[in-house]
Design a protein around this motif. Sequence first.
Motif, mmCIF file in Angstrom:
data_model
loop_
_atom_site.group_PDB
_atom_site.id
_atom_site.type_symbol
_atom_site.label_atom_id
_atom_site.label_comp_id
_atom_site.label_asym_id
_atom_site.label_seq_id
_atom_site.Cartn_x
_atom_site.Cartn_y
_atom_site.Cartn_z
ATOM 1 N N ILE A 119 -17.116 7.994 -4.058
ATOM 2 C CA ILE A 119 -16.532 7.090 -5.043
ATOM 3 C C ILE A 119 -16.401 5.684 -4.471
ATOM 4 C CG2 ILE A 119 -14.478 6.587 -6.421
ATOM 5 C CD1 ILE A 119 -16.112 8.889 -7.491
ATOM 6 N N GLU A 120 -16.962 4.729 -5.190
ATOM 7 C CA GLU A 120 -16.905 3.329 -4.789
ATOM 8 C C GLU A 120 -16.151 2.522 -5.850
ATOM 9 O OE1 GLU A 120 -17.726 1.888 -2.089
ATOM 10 O OE2 GLU A 120 -18.875 3.469 -1.068
ATOM 11 N N SER B 240 -12.478 -4.496 -1.639
ATOM 12 C CA SER B 240 -11.374 -5.281 -1.100
ATOM 13 C C SER B 240 -10.976 -4.714 0.257
ATOM 14 C CB SER B 240 -10.198 -5.293 -2.082
ATOM 15 O OG SER B 240 -9.244 -6.269 -1.711
ATOM 16 N N TRP B 241 -9.755 -5.058 0.710
ATOM 17 C CA TRP B 241 -9.383 -4.815 2.104
ATOM 18 C C TRP B 241 -9.155 -3.359 2.470
ATOM 19 C CZ3 TRP B 241 -10.240 -8.194 5.739
ATOM 20 C CH2 TRP B 241 -10.361 -9.539 5.408
ATOM 21 N N GLU B 242 -8.988 -2.481 1.505
ATOM 22 C CA GLU B 242 -8.804 -1.061 1.810
ATOM 23 C C GLU B 242 -10.116 -0.280 1.725
ATOM 24 O OE1 GLU B 242 -5.865 0.600 2.818
ATOM 25 O OE2 GLU B 242 -5.337 -1.508 3.165
ATOM 26 N N GLN B 243 -11.233 -0.963 1.741
ATOM 27 C CA GLN B 243 -12.525 -0.301 1.608
ATOM 28 C C GLN B 243 -12.724 0.783 2.661
ATOM 29 O OE1 GLN B 243 -14.649 -0.368 -0.737
ATOM 30 N NE2 GLN B 243 -16.428 0.640 0.157
ATOM 31 N N GLU B 244 -12.336 0.499 3.889
ATOM 32 C CA GLU B 244 -12.550 1.474 4.957
ATOM 33 C C GLU B 244 -11.556 2.626 4.910
ATOM 34 O OE1 GLU B 244 -15.202 1.360 6.895
ATOM 35 O OE2 GLU B 244 -15.754 -0.372 5.687
ATOM 36 N N ALA B 245 -10.545 2.527 4.063
ATOM 37 C CA ALA B 245 -9.549 3.602 3.954
ATOM 38 C C ALA B 245 -10.077 4.791 3.176
ATOM 39 C CB ALA B 245 -8.279 3.074 3.291
ATOM 40 N N GLY B 246 -11.190 4.613 2.463
ATOM 41 C CA GLY B 246 -11.732 5.702 1.667
ATOM 42 C C GLY B 246 -10.978 5.860 0.357
ATOM 43 N N VAL C 101 0.836 -1.205 0.000
ATOM 44 C CA VAL C 101 0.000 0.000 0.000
ATOM 45 C C VAL C 101 0.867 1.250 0.000
ATOM 46 C CG1 VAL C 101 -1.673 1.340 1.328
ATOM 47 C CG2 VAL C 101 -1.984 -1.126 1.069
ATOM 48 N N ASP C 102 1.929 1.257 0.779
ATOM 49 C CA ASP C 102 2.827 2.410 0.816
ATOM 50 C C ASP C 102 3.529 2.597 -0.519
ATOM 51 O OD1 ASP C 102 2.163 2.927 3.436
ATOM 52 O OD2 ASP C 102 3.895 1.873 4.279
ATOM 53 N N ARG C 103 3.907 1.514 -1.157
ATOM 54 C CA ARG C 103 4.584 1.621 -2.450
ATOM 55 C C ARG C 103 3.638 2.177 -3.510
ATOM 56 N NH1 ARG C 103 7.728 -4.088 -3.298
ATOM 57 N NH2 ARG C 103 8.657 -2.972 -5.079
ATOM 58 N N ILE C 104 2.389 1.740 -3.483
ATOM 59 C CA ILE C 104 1.403 2.272 -4.425
ATOM 60 C C ILE C 104 1.149 3.751 -4.159
ATOM 61 C CG2 ILE C 104 -1.012 2.145 -5.146
ATOM 62 C CD1 ILE C 104 -0.854 -0.879 -4.651
ATOM 63 N N THR C 105 1.069 4.110 -2.888
ATOM 64 C CA THR C 105 0.863 5.521 -2.528
ATOM 65 C C THR C 105 2.010 6.381 -3.031
ATOM 66 O OG1 THR C 105 -0.398 4.918 -0.553
ATOM 67 C CG2 THR C 105 0.565 7.127 -0.609
ATOM 68 N N GLU D 23 -7.935 1.602 -5.406
ATOM 69 C CA GLU D 23 -6.686 0.970 -5.832
ATOM 70 C C GLU D 23 -6.546 -0.462 -5.333
ATOM 71 O OE1 GLU D 23 -3.873 4.942 -6.152
ATOM 72 O OE2 GLU D 23 -4.038 3.894 -4.239
ATOM 73 N N SER D 24 -7.123 -0.767 -4.189
ATOM 74 C CA SER D 24 -6.999 -2.108 -3.622
ATOM 75 C C SER D 24 -7.931 -3.061 -4.345
ATOM 76 C CB SER D 24 -7.336 -2.074 -2.126
ATOM 77 O OG SER D 24 -7.258 -3.373 -1.575
ATOM 78 N N GLN D 25 -7.350 -3.969 -5.123
ATOM 79 C CA GLN D 25 -8.133 -4.913 -5.913
ATOM 80 C C GLN D 25 -7.599 -6.330 -5.736
ATOM 81 O OE1 GLN D 25 -11.039 -4.007 -8.148
ATOM 82 N NE2 GLN D 25 -10.822 -2.573 -6.453
ATOM 83 N N GLY D 26 -7.326 -6.709 -4.502
ATOM 84 C CA GLY D 26 -6.915 -8.069 -4.198
ATOM 85 C C GLY D 26 -5.602 -8.449 -4.854
ATOM 86 N N THR D 27 -5.622 -9.533 -5.628
ATOM 87 C CA THR D 27 -4.397 -10.052 -6.230
ATOM 88 C C THR D 27 -4.146 -9.502 -7.625
ATOM 89 O OG1 THR D 27 -5.676 -11.988 -6.911
ATOM 90 C CG2 THR D 27 -4.366 -12.179 -4.891
ATOM 91 N N LEU D 28 -4.581 -8.294 -7.875
ATOM 92 C CA LEU D 28 -4.230 -7.606 -9.121
ATOM 93 C C LEU D 28 -2.711 -7.559 -9.270
ATOM 94 C CD1 LEU D 28 -5.561 -5.733 -11.394
ATOM 95 C CD2 LEU D 28 -4.872 -3.831 -9.934
ATOM 96 N N ASP D 29 -2.226 -7.620 -10.513
ATOM 97 C CA ASP D 29 -0.793 -7.470 -10.751
ATOM 98 C C ASP D 29 -0.453 -5.971 -10.712
ATOM 99 O OD1 ASP D 29 1.806 -7.383 -11.590
ATOM 100 O OD2 ASP D 29 1.516 -8.605 -13.380
ATOM 101 N N TYR D 30 0.057 -5.535 -9.581
ATOM 102 C CA TYR D 30 0.345 -4.114 -9.381
ATOM 103 C C TYR D 30 1.686 -3.691 -9.982
ATOM 104 C CZ TYR D 30 -3.427 -4.526 -5.941
ATOM 105 O OH TYR D 30 -4.628 -4.760 -5.328
#
Length: 393
Positions: free
Chosen positions: A242-243, A248-254, A62-66, A260-267
Amino acid sequence: MTVPQPPEPIPGARLLFSLDPSVNYLNHGAFGAAPIGVQRAQQRLRDEMEANPLRFFTQGLVDRITHTRRHLAAFLGADPDGTALVGNTTAGVAVVLQSVGLRPGDEVLTTDHGYGAVGFAVERECRRTGAVSRTLSVPLAAGDEEVVQIVRDGLRPGRTKLLVVDQLTSATARLFPTAAIVGVAREHGVPVLVDAAHAPGMLPTTVASIGADFWVGNLHKWAYAPRGTAALVVAEQWRERIEPLAVSWEQEAGFPGRVESQGTLDYTSWLAAPVGVFTLRSLGVDRVRAHNAALAAYAQRVVGDALGVAPADLPEPGGPTVAMRLVPLPAGLATTMDAARALRARIAERLAAEVAVTTWNGRGWLRLCGQVYNTPDEYDRLAVRLPALLAQG
């Protein structure tokens, strides 16, 4: 009138790409082409992911994506807190359509220059919600003031709940005055979604200055990122609504984390994208833009001349850095999408040239792109051989 002189090539630029040298690749606008350095950067990330998938996905991703998002948002002139990385422009459009809260009787307004897949997305959401879609007809040669007036006259305040407009159209390679259109829509209280699929890298875009409610553009076309990299920029007042397409697991992060959080997507495509921007900057952003636009203008003229098209009948894109140009095909050719696809395949097979063939307003068009790996002789060869192929019907 004389054909414009092609630009001087950028030394070494062709060697940055792994394109098949036996094919004249004149359609960068379709899927882009990642430089070799970008390919290698992504492969290193894939190797890291496969060496220990659990660690890759659970320790610092998550930090790397940010961090990546902030780098790319800075390149685009966008607010990083209002920017989310998505797979492509059409995915970003789908996110917006499902988040604006369309209801029965609401209207989504588009133009007849819009991208086909975006049109399908609008139609699907209208079917799902009971909203309706309406399309504005904009002449190909319309000036900026006329385009803005057409939009102004087409808005229905209170009913038009979303205006979808292209920054640079795919089918017609036309630059629209998006900032002015957004201003008019704002006067009438209508939110605007800008389809900027071709803007990042090609156009000197500062997203914040456009002022759209939603803006989405691909970085895997003209900004040399790996395919599957796009940015969705959302104005502050919309972010809480925006939904994501899948929770996925970052849903509560807003926003933007929940998108951006889409499970096992190839990031890895996102994480390697800054290498594409670095490559563009190393070549010189302004230099690349000027080169590509000049090469596309040369291509349009030499192919247009070969097909007997008068210079006055060659559409102008409306901007000095537009690296895509249209050439009208002879009447009766490529007047449907199926016929356009078939002609594109014939050109690829018989002339070893990859081009875009589009159909718009009942006529077939050849769309040519300029990129740093292209050379003038590629368009010259196409100009010599294309008329005979088209004469076969």
